[in-house]
Design an enzyme around this catalytic site. Structure first.
Site, short mmCIF file in Angstrom:
data_model
loop_
_atom_site.label_atom_id
_atom_site.label_comp_id
_atom_site.label_asym_id
_atom_site.label_seq_id
_atom_site.Cartn_x
_atom_site.Cartn_y
_atom_site.Cartn_z
N THR A 112 12.57 34.96 -4.31
CA THR A 112 11.36 34.71 -5.11
C THR A 112 11.35 33.23 -5.52
O THR A 112 12.40 32.58 -5.55
CB THR A 112 11.30 35.63 -6.34
OG1 THR A 112 12.48 35.41 -7.12
CG2 THR A 112 11.22 37.09 -5.94
N THR A 114 10.96 30.88 -8.14
CA THR A 114 11.82 30.17 -9.10
C THR A 114 13.29 30.43 -8.82
O THR A 114 14.14 29.53 -8.88
CB THR A 114 11.49 30.58 -10.55
OG1 THR A 114 10.08 30.47 -10.74
CG2 THR A 114 12.21 29.73 -11.56
N CYS A 115 13.59 31.68 -8.48
CA CYS A 115 14.99 32.06 -8.22
C CYS A 115 15.55 31.25 -7.07
O CYS A 115 16.69 30.77 -7.11
CB CYS A 115 15.07 33.55 -7.90
SG CYS A 115 14.28 34.58 -9.14
N GLN A 116 14.76 31.12 -6.00
CA GLN A 116 15.25 30.40 -4.83
C GLN A 116 15.18 28.88 -5.03
O GLN A 116 16.17 28.18 -4.86
CB GLN A 116 14.43 30.79 -3.59
CG GLN A 116 14.73 29.95 -2.36
CD GLN A 116 16.21 30.00 -1.95
OE1 GLN A 116 16.85 31.03 -2.04
NE2 GLN A 116 16.76 28.87 -1.52
N ILE A 118 18.92 29.45 -8.26
CA ILE A 118 20.15 29.65 -7.49
C ILE A 118 20.56 28.38 -6.76
O ILE A 118 21.75 28.06 -6.65
CB ILE A 118 19.96 30.87 -6.54
CG1 ILE A 118 19.94 32.14 -7.38
CG2 ILE A 118 21.03 30.92 -5.46
CD1 ILE A 118 20.94 32.22 -8.53
#
Ligand code: BEZ
Length: 166
Positions: free
Chosen positions: A58, A60-62, A66
């Site tokens: 997703t 923001t996560c990617q 992370i």
């Protein structure tokens, strides 16, 4: 179990699942077999950063969350971290593919499933059906940092915020 706070002992019976990286299954489309990661046991003799995100792949996560941790592996090691455990509500196969898509090939950072969102639900740290965005540092079984993002933000759970508290 309720939300964790600094000074708490990390609870018993917390288990995730993940697919350990092996070169023969290094392709993103190669399917390894998940095994149990007994977090309660593992965290007793390690300094660990547990990072939870709402979902693999997703935005923001990617693009920020992370990749931030992956980019600061050297700093995390220098600060005494033995392992980073990334969890999301996705299953272990998707989490494994996400790790491989990010070229993570050793177990300093593992990508695991909070199966059925059990752990995050027990903490009360979910986002609808998803795991919420949060970071917890456990130093040999004791919680030394535990912060959940209050909004759809990336602040208290970022690698910079975690590093500042290590
Ligand atoms: C994100 O930006 O990381 C995100 C977007 C929608 C759902 C979950 C996560």
């Amino acid at each position: 179990m309720t939300a964790l706070k600094v000074g708490d002992t990390f609870p018993e019976d917390v288990k995730f699942s993940y697919v350990p990286y092996t070169p023969d299954k290094g392709e993103v489309t190669a399917c390894g077999m998940p095994i149990t990661y007994d977090a309660s046991k593992e965290f007793k003799n390690k300094k660990v950063v547990l990072v939870s995100v709402p979902g693999a792949f997703t935005p923001t996560c990617q693009n920020q969350h992370i990749t931030g941790f992956i980019g600061k592996i050297a700093d995390l090691k220098k600060a005494g971290v033995d392992q980073v455990v990334v969890i999301a509500y996705n299953d272990a196969f998707v989490m494994s593919a996400w790790g491989k898509a990010n070229a993570v090939q050793d177990d300093f950072i593992i990508f695991a499933s909070d199966d059925e969102t059990k752990f995050s639900t027990a903490l009360g740290w979910t986002m609808g059906p998803r795991t919420a965005r949060y970071a917890i540092v456990v130093d040999h079984g004791k919680v030394t940092y535990a912060e959940k993002e209050p909004q759809r933000t990336l602040d208290v759970s970022s690698v910079e915020s975690v590093l500042a508290k290590l």
